[in-house]
Design a protein around this motif. Structure first.
Motif, PDB file in Angstrom:
ATOM      1  N   VAL A  61       0.824  -1.214   0.000  1.00 49.16           N
ATOM      2  CA  VAL A  61       0.000   0.000   0.000  1.00 49.16           C
ATOM      3  C   VAL A  61       0.856   1.263   0.000  1.00 49.16           C
ATOM      4  CG1 VAL A  61      -1.992  -1.121   1.065  1.00 49.16           C
ATOM      5  CG2 VAL A  61      -0.232  -0.090   2.531  1.00 49.16           C
ATOM      6  N   GLY A  62       2.061   1.159  -0.547  1.00 49.15           N
ATOM      7  CA  GLY A  62       2.894   2.343  -0.679  1.00 49.15           C
ATOM      8  C   GLY A  62       4.185   2.310   0.099  1.00 49.15           C
ATOM      9  N   GLY A  63       4.405   1.262   0.876  1.00 49.93           N
ATOM     10  CA  GLY A  63       5.664   1.139   1.606  1.00 49.93           C
ATOM     11  C   GLY A  63       5.866   2.268   2.590  1.00 49.93           C
ATOM     12  N   SER A  64       7.088   2.744   2.701  1.00 48.21           N
ATOM     13  CA  SER A  64       7.427   3.760   3.699  1.00 48.21           C
ATOM     14  C   SER A  64       6.756   5.098   3.440  1.00 48.21           C
ATOM     15  CB  SER A  64       8.948   3.943   3.749  1.00 48.21           C
ATOM     16  OG  SER A  64       9.450   4.304   2.482  1.00 48.21           O
ATOM     17  N   ALA A  65       6.207   5.295   2.249  1.00 45.84           N
ATOM     18  CA  ALA A  65       5.523   6.557   1.940  1.00 45.84           C
ATOM     19  C   ALA A  65       4.133   6.617   2.555  1.00 45.84           C
ATOM     20  CB  ALA A  65       5.422   6.745   0.429  1.00 45.84           C
ATOM     21  N   SER A  66       3.612   5.489   3.042  1.00 44.64           N
ATOM     22  CA  SER A  66       2.263   5.432   3.609  1.00 44.64           C
ATOM     23  C   SER A  66       2.314   4.971   5.050  1.00 44.64           C
ATOM     24  CB  SER A  66       1.377   4.476   2.799  1.00 44.64           C
ATOM     25  OG  SER A  66       0.157   4.230   3.474  1.00 44.64           O
TER      26      SER A  66
END
Length: 225
Positions: A61-66
């Motif tokens: 669901v976006g990795g570290s960006a989320s």
């Protein structure tokens, strides 16, 4: 044959497995007391095998960006515990109690100073600004299995610091896809201890898992004892 694990979760796999083993060790007394299962070591092995399956099923669901990626990292393992215990005939409400007790015990292994500092950060104006941005991003629905939510400002007469209304839940989507709807409320129940151990009182009167239109999270400073 287990599907491939997304590289983001593969990178966190060692820490996630260690957390799972710790969680199972903490749960062992309740497993022996409440379930009367003859071999808790076998149960632990089954859970870790199931966890490998769950990890491969976990959506990106976006990795570290989320911020929601961390929710999957911390909580998706409880799906594995629930699946295994349910197969062994343990009632779902009892599974929820066992999981919540183990999770609270695990959270409390962190020092009170660190936990309360994390709580203050969560309620801080800086984090609230971050949550507003993340809420706006969630409505882009870049990842179909992600959460979608609104940041809620307190109005006149409200005593909460802020709120979040989850319009779509990644765990609900996961449970619907893999047949875990019955055990989904156990995941929801973990939220209260997760915030309370950080000095935050969560109020929530409805959830998507129970058929509501949204989950209404409201966050308060937890009164000192």
């Amino acid at each position: 044959m287990t599907e491939n694990i997304h590289p983001f979760y593969e990178a966190h796999r060692g820490a996630m497995e260690a957390a799972m083993r710790h969680r199972l060790d903490l749960a062992e007394p309740r497993l022996r007391e409440c379930t009367r299962l003859p071999d808790t070591d076998q149960i632990k092995r089954e859970v870790m095998e199931e966890f490998a399956i769950v990890l491969a099923q976990t959506p990106y669901v976006g990795g570290s960006a989320s911020r929601m990626s961390d929710f999957f990292i911390r909580l998706i393992g409880f799906i594995a515990i629930s699946r295994v215990l349910r197969r062994h005939g343990v009632p779902v409400p009892l599974i929820g109690e066992i999981e919540r007790d183990a999770y609270k015990a695990q959270l409390l292994t962190e020092s009170e100073t660190e936990r309360l500092a994390a709580g203050r950060h969560f309620l801080s104006p800086e984090n609230q600004a971050f949550l507003r941005e993340q809420a706006e991003m969630s409505h882009r629905e870049e990842f179909p299995d992600d959460f979608v939510y609104d940041f809620i400002e307190p109005g006149p007469g409200d005593s909460f610091e802020f709120g979040i209304n989850y319009k779509a839940c990644g765990f609900c989507k996961f449970a619907a896809r893999y047949g875990d709807k019955e055990i989904l409320p156990n995941i929801c129940g973990l939220d209260f201890d997760a915030y309370a151990t950080r000095g935050i009182r969560l109020e929530r009167t409805q959830t998507l898992a129970d058929g509501a239109e949204h989950c209404n999270f409201r966050f308060f400073h937890l009164a000192s004892k």
